[in-house]
Design an enzyme around this catalytic site. Structure first.
Site, mmCIF file in Angstrom:
data_model
loop_
_atom_site.group_PDB
_atom_site.id
_atom_site.type_symbol
_atom_site.label_atom_id
_atom_site.label_comp_id
_atom_site.label_asym_id
_atom_site.label_seq_id
_atom_site.Cartn_x
_atom_site.Cartn_y
_atom_site.Cartn_z
ATOM 1 N N SER A 1 0.806 -1.220 0.000
ATOM 2 C CA SER A 1 0.000 0.000 0.000
ATOM 3 C C SER A 1 0.838 1.268 0.000
ATOM 4 O O SER A 1 0.460 2.271 -0.612
ATOM 5 C CB SER A 1 -0.949 0.007 1.201
ATOM 6 O OG SER A 1 -1.792 -1.118 1.177
ATOM 7 N N HIS B 1 0.978 4.539 4.467
ATOM 8 C CA HIS B 1 0.207 5.161 3.381
ATOM 9 C C HIS B 1 0.572 6.626 3.230
ATOM 10 O O HIS B 1 0.852 7.107 2.118
ATOM 11 C CB HIS B 1 -1.290 5.040 3.665
ATOM 12 C CG HIS B 1 -1.789 3.640 3.672
ATOM 13 N ND1 HIS B 1 -3.089 3.318 3.993
ATOM 14 C CD2 HIS B 1 -1.172 2.464 3.385
ATOM 15 C CE1 HIS B 1 -3.255 2.010 3.917
ATOM 16 N NE2 HIS B 1 -2.101 1.480 3.555
#
Length: 285
Positions: free
Chosen positions: A205, A262
């Site tokens: 991610s 992230h």
């Protein structure tokens, strides 16, 4: 690829190249001295590209242009060969995820985590000095957590975005550039997540957010060769960040979300886009 057009640097090709991407025409724009060179795949008709360019130069609209070639339902081997780094990242992610049994095999997972760790009862023990741990020579640990995923949904979600974004970036900038983007965003996001919450994290991610951040900012800087993602992607990125910090993603099978990874990956991707733009401007005469 083969050159089909040479135009002045003053010509903004973003609309024209966006149309080429829309119709899946593989191409690149190179800046050389005081001109831009448009290169297309050998399978593309030179004459059709030149005619379309002349139509556009005369003020003709590209909105109604349709490809003369029927869309294929699948992806050809030649298309896959043009994006070897993307394919390798996806393959290694699938293999590593099954190797760690979706995060259930902690012993195997410790081989690929950013630092080695041991779980004893309800306690996890690991070296908190990252640089001391890496001085042992296992520098691959800075990136390998990205290959592991905690569920089928987690894996499919990240690999879908790699398929969409990484392939575009690799076709546009080349394989070495994608390697650099993936390494920088992956390492930065992994280090940030480790400093925030320790070594028990996994997933691509951070790289995905980094590549999305690069693509969004690059296109907003109006380059001659845009990535061509929909403008709404920016809203999607911010929505996913907010969703992650709300802990709602855990209820959909994503497990504990590495929010710091992230955010750090996204910031790294944005910075890479700004640096790339600055370099391209310095190269202009």
């Amino acid at each position: 690829m083969k050159p089909v057009l040479e135009v002045s640097l003053s010509v903004d090709l973003s609309e024209f190249t966006a149309m080429l991407w829309k119709h899946s025409v593989p191409h690149r724009v190179l800046e050389q001295d005081d001109k831009q060179i448009l290169l297309v795949a050998h399978s593309v008709s030179d004459e059709q590209v030149r005619e379309l360019f002349e139509h556009w130069q005369k003020g003709g609209s590209l909105q109604s242009v349709r490809s003369n070639h029927p869309r294929k339902s699948g992806v050809s081997v030649s298309e896959l060969m043009r994006t070897p780094v993307t394919m390798l990242l996806i393959l290694l992610s699938v293999l590593a995820t099954f190797w760690v049994d979706f995060g259930a095999d902690l012993q195997v997972m410790s081989y690929m985590s950013i630092v080695d760790f041991q779980v004893r009862g309800d306690q996890i023990r690991y070296g908190t000095d990252l640089w001391a741990e890496l001085s042992k020579g296992e520098v691959w640990r800075l990136f390998t957590p990205a290959f592991m995923h905690g569920s089928v949904l987690h894996l499919v979600f990240n690999m879908l975005w790699m398929w969409i974004v990484a392939r575009r970036l690799e076709m546009l900038f080349g394989s070495p550039a994608l390697i650099l983007m993936a390494l920088v965003t992956g390492v930065v996001s992994n280090i940030a997540q480790f400093w925030d919450a320790g070594p028990l994290f996994l997933g691509m991610s951070g790289v995905v957010f980094g590549l999305l951040g690069f693509a969004v900012i690059w296109d907003r800087l109006k380059p001659p060769q845009p990535v061509g993602l929909p403008p709404a992607i920016l809203g999607f990125i911010l929505f996913m960040l907010a969703l992650g910090y709300s802990d709602l993603l855990a209820t959909f099978g994503f497990g504990q979300v590495a929010n710091t990874a992230h955010l750090a990956g996204l910031i790294a991707g944005v910075m890479l886009a700004l640096i790339a733009k600055a370099i391209s401007m310095l190269r202009r005469p």
